[in-house]
Design a protein around this motif. Structure first.
Motif, short mmCIF file in Angstrom:
data_model
loop_
_atom_site.label_atom_id
_atom_site.label_comp_id
_atom_site.label_asym_id
_atom_site.label_seq_id
_atom_site.Cartn_x
_atom_site.Cartn_y
_atom_site.Cartn_z
N SER A 58 -38.13 23.82 25.39
CA SER A 58 -38.40 22.87 24.34
C SER A 58 -37.96 23.38 22.91
CB SER A 58 -40.03 22.54 24.39
OG SER A 58 -40.39 21.59 23.10
N LYS A 59 -37.72 22.40 22.11
CA LYS A 59 -37.31 22.48 20.70
C LYS A 59 -38.41 22.08 19.66
CE LYS A 59 -33.24 24.03 21.56
NZ LYS A 59 -33.21 25.67 21.92
N GLU A 60 -39.56 21.63 20.23
CA GLU A 60 -40.78 21.16 19.43
C GLU A 60 -41.43 22.26 18.86
OE1 GLU A 60 -41.39 17.76 19.06
OE2 GLU A 60 -39.76 17.46 20.55
N THR A 61 -42.32 21.81 17.81
CA THR A 61 -42.71 23.00 16.85
C THR A 61 -44.32 22.94 17.72
OG1 THR A 61 -43.45 21.21 15.43
CG2 THR A 61 -41.37 22.59 15.09
N TYR A 78 -44.04 35.41 24.77
CA TYR A 78 -42.70 35.19 24.51
C TYR A 78 -42.47 34.70 23.01
CZ TYR A 78 -38.57 32.34 25.31
OH TYR A 78 -37.12 32.10 24.99
N PHE A 79 -43.24 33.77 22.61
CA PHE A 79 -42.75 33.19 21.28
C PHE A 79 -43.26 33.82 20.05
CE2 PHE A 79 -43.18 28.94 23.68
CZ PHE A 79 -42.06 28.58 23.42
N ALA A 80 -44.17 34.83 20.55
CA ALA A 80 -44.26 36.00 19.30
C ALA A 80 -43.12 36.91 19.09
CB ALA A 80 -45.60 36.86 19.54
N ASN A 86 -40.98 29.41 14.95
CA ASN A 86 -42.41 28.87 14.41
C ASN A 86 -42.90 27.69 15.39
OD1 ASN A 86 -44.54 27.95 13.18
ND2 ASN A 86 -43.75 28.71 11.28
N VAL A 87 -44.06 27.81 16.04
CA VAL A 87 -44.48 27.04 17.28
C VAL A 87 -46.20 27.21 17.12
CG1 VAL A 87 -44.36 28.86 19.28
CG2 VAL A 87 -44.23 26.60 19.49
N ALA A 88 -46.52 26.07 17.26
CA ALA A 88 -48.03 26.04 17.88
C ALA A 88 -48.30 25.93 19.32
CB ALA A 88 -48.92 24.87 16.93
N LEU A 89 -49.23 26.35 20.03
CA LEU A 89 -49.60 26.32 21.41
C LEU A 89 -51.03 25.81 21.26
CD1 LEU A 89 -48.26 29.72 23.07
CD2 LEU A 89 -47.05 27.43 22.92
N THR A 90 -51.04 24.76 22.39
CA THR A 90 -52.52 24.05 22.04
C THR A 90 -52.57 23.68 23.94
OG1 THR A 90 -54.07 22.51 21.34
CG2 THR A 90 -51.44 21.61 21.76
N GLY A 91 -53.79 23.19 24.16
CA GLY A 91 -53.94 22.81 25.57
C GLY A 91 -55.02 21.87 25.60
N SER A 92 -55.62 21.78 26.99
CA SER A 92 -56.83 20.78 27.33
C SER A 92 -58.05 21.34 26.38
CB SER A 92 -56.99 20.60 28.64
OG SER A 92 -57.36 22.24 29.21
N SER A 93 -59.19 20.37 26.59
CA SER A 93 -60.43 21.02 25.97
C SER A 93 -60.93 22.36 26.63
CB SER A 93 -61.49 19.78 26.07
OG SER A 93 -61.47 19.65 27.36
N ARG A 94 -60.61 22.47 27.79
CA ARG A 94 -61.21 23.45 28.44
C ARG A 94 -60.21 24.76 28.05
NH1 ARG A 94 -64.61 27.21 30.46
NH2 ARG A 94 -63.90 28.58 32.00
N GLN A 128 -45.59 32.85 14.30
CA GLN A 128 -44.37 32.88 13.85
C GLN A 128 -43.50 34.08 14.51
OE1 GLN A 128 -42.84 31.20 10.95
NE2 GLN A 128 -41.40 32.41 12.04
N GLY A 129 -42.49 33.59 15.30
CA GLY A 129 -41.95 34.70 16.13
C GLY A 129 -41.22 35.61 15.10
N LYS A 130 -41.02 36.74 15.69
CA LYS A 130 -40.35 37.65 14.89
C LYS A 130 -39.95 38.93 15.56
CE LYS A 130 -42.85 40.70 12.14
NZ LYS A 130 -43.96 40.99 11.16
N LYS A 131 -39.08 39.85 14.99
CA LYS A 131 -38.52 41.09 15.76
C LYS A 131 -39.85 42.19 15.93
CE LYS A 131 -34.49 44.33 16.01
NZ LYS A 131 -33.18 44.69 15.04
N LEU A 132 -39.88 42.21 17.06
CA LEU A 132 -41.12 43.25 17.23
C LEU A 132 -40.54 44.93 17.36
CD1 LEU A 132 -43.62 41.34 19.38
CD2 LEU A 132 -43.59 41.34 16.98
N THR A 133 -40.70 45.70 16.50
CA THR A 133 -40.24 47.01 16.72
C THR A 133 -41.12 48.15 16.99
OG1 THR A 133 -40.57 47.35 14.25
CG2 THR A 133 -38.37 46.36 14.79
N LYS A 134 -42.34 47.82 16.98
CA LYS A 134 -43.54 48.78 17.41
C LYS A 134 -43.68 48.64 18.74
CE LYS A 134 -46.36 48.30 13.08
NZ LYS A 134 -47.58 48.08 12.54
N HIS A 135 -43.88 49.76 19.42
CA HIS A 135 -43.80 49.64 21.03
C HIS A 135 -44.85 50.54 21.55
CE1 HIS A 135 -42.79 53.95 20.08
NE2 HIS A 135 -43.03 54.09 21.39
#
Length: 408
Positions: A58-61, A78-80, A86-94, A128-135
């Motif tokens: 998906s290309k949605e935000t 994955y998105f981190a 830049n994406v928001a993840l949401t879901g059901s009330s549970r 907000q996705g970014k390059k993660l260099t710490k390991h």
């Protein structure tokens, strides 16, 4: 929507083909997003895997993950790591009640930018996705193995790989080993020594570009229950399965010996045979590595009039519902006496089952499927029966193939 299951007698011999493992499918789908050359065969047709596929393309935000806990955790990682996304993840009330703080804190250690948009520690989250260099990262290991797998799956695409130190007793080790084995199969180097897992960064091509998903052992559990509750001589053949499985729930082949069910491996199938009645009035199982089959086992014991004591169940409280409370509620409706703690379930011997009890499913696919085999002993009603599509969309069709009688 309810389904009325009428007391049934199944065919003496049946054949069922079960879709690919949801657990394997979702891991491989994420790897495919990281390595587009990867081809996957026998992907699960479950709602959770469909949600996972849609979200990854998906290309949605704003992405609604509904009830799919595995997808929520895997996609958070994955998105981190997806630079510029830049994406928001949401879901059901549970889903908005299910904790994700441990994973988010671990990703913060790697340099990720993630914030909560409603309740602290739970979805929805903004990434907000970014390059993660710490390991290097440290994570509590006694809550959910999905947090660990989420990190391991993105690790090979991190600039410097990953060194993950696990604190405390590790939960559901087979699921961690499944993730590591799949990484190894495509040529990603890993080590798991003591409490430390290392995954090397991988810049070159995959070693293997095509993998076939084994059928789902969790889904097989309901047929183990059905055979256990059937007369001696009943046989059900299931495909496609491996004797050397990556899935922790393959322990079913050993566990159900206690209920008189023998598992015969042949080619890519398993034959479940009821060879004898249970020899014991009480069974005890430690399910720390396979908690998803606890509901099935408890219902099997109820149907056979056995006492059971199940331990290692602490992760059930953060699933689609609090499965321990849900089991207690619904088993009591059927006439059972049941005790639960934060980690255990004790079902006392039940001689007579109440008839035409309506089983609530709590938006939990496993509640619906675990209780369905009781139709071999009494009439039972399953509420919100369509919830099975989360992991096993053809469940009711397959029960009809076996000879179950029901009306909607």
């Amino acid at each position: 929507m309810t389904i009325q299951l009428h007391k049934s007698v199944i065919k003496e011999q049946s054949n069922i083909t079960i879709t690919g493992s949801k657990s394997e499918s979702n891991r491989l789908l994420l790897l495919q997003a990281l390595y587009p050359e990867l081809k996957i065969n026998n992907v699960s047709n479950s709602d959770d895997s469909i949600v996972m596929q849609k979200a990854l393309t998906s290309k949605e935000t704003t992405l609604d993950i509904h009830h799919a806990g595995t997808a929520m955790r895997f996609l958070t990682a994955y998105f981190a790591s997806k630079e510029g996304r830049n994406v928001a993840l949401t879901g059901s009330s549970r889903m908005k009640e299910r904790p994700i703080e441990i994973l988010v804190d671990a990703l913060h250690q790697l340099g990720a930018e993630i914030s909560y948009t409603e309740a602290y520690g739970c979805p929805p989250i903004r990434i907000q996705g970014k390059k993660l260099t710490k390991h290097k990262v440290t994570l509590k290991a006694n809550v959910s193995s999905q947090y660990i797998s989420a990190l391991l799956l993105i690790a090979s695409r991190l600039e410097n790989g990953l060194e993950l130190t696990l604190e405390g007793k590790i939960t559901s080790i087979p699921y961690i080993n499944m993730t590591l084995d799949l990484l190894n199969q495509v040529g990603i180097q890993t080590t798991f020594e003591n409490q430390v897992i290392k995954v090397n960064s991988k810049k070159d091509a995959l070693k293997t570009e095509s993998l076939t998903v084994e059928s789902d052992w969790s889904s097989a559990s309901y047929f183990y229950s059905i055979v256990a509750l059937s007369p001696i001589g009943t046989e059900v053949k299931l495909t496609s399965y491996k004797e050397e499985s990556l899935q922790g729930d393959s322990v079913l082949a050993h566990i159900y010996i206690a209920f008189g069910v023998k598992t015969v491996f042949g080619g890519d199938s398993i034959l479940l045979k009821k060879v004898e009645d249970s020899k014991s009035n009480t069974v005890e199982f430690q399910l720390n590595n396979s908690p998803d089959i606890a509901q099935t086992i408890a219902v099997t014991c109820l149907g056979l009039g056995l006492k059971c004591h199940l331990t290692g169940l602490h992760t059930l409280k953060i699933k689609e519902t609090d499965r321990l409370v849900a089991l207690q509620n619904e088993l009591q409706k059927l006439g059972a006496t049941i005790d639960i703690t934060e980690d255990t379930l004790t079902l006392h011997k039940t001689v007579t089952l109440n008839k035409n009890v309506a089983i609530a499913t709590y938006n939990d696919h496993r509640m619906a499927m675990a209780f369905a085999p009781l139709a071999l002993k009494t009439d039972v009603i399953i509420e919100d029966y369509r919830v099975v599509s989360k992991s096993y969309p053809t469940f009711w069709d397959d029960l009809k193939t076996l000879g179950f009688k029901f009306s909607k």
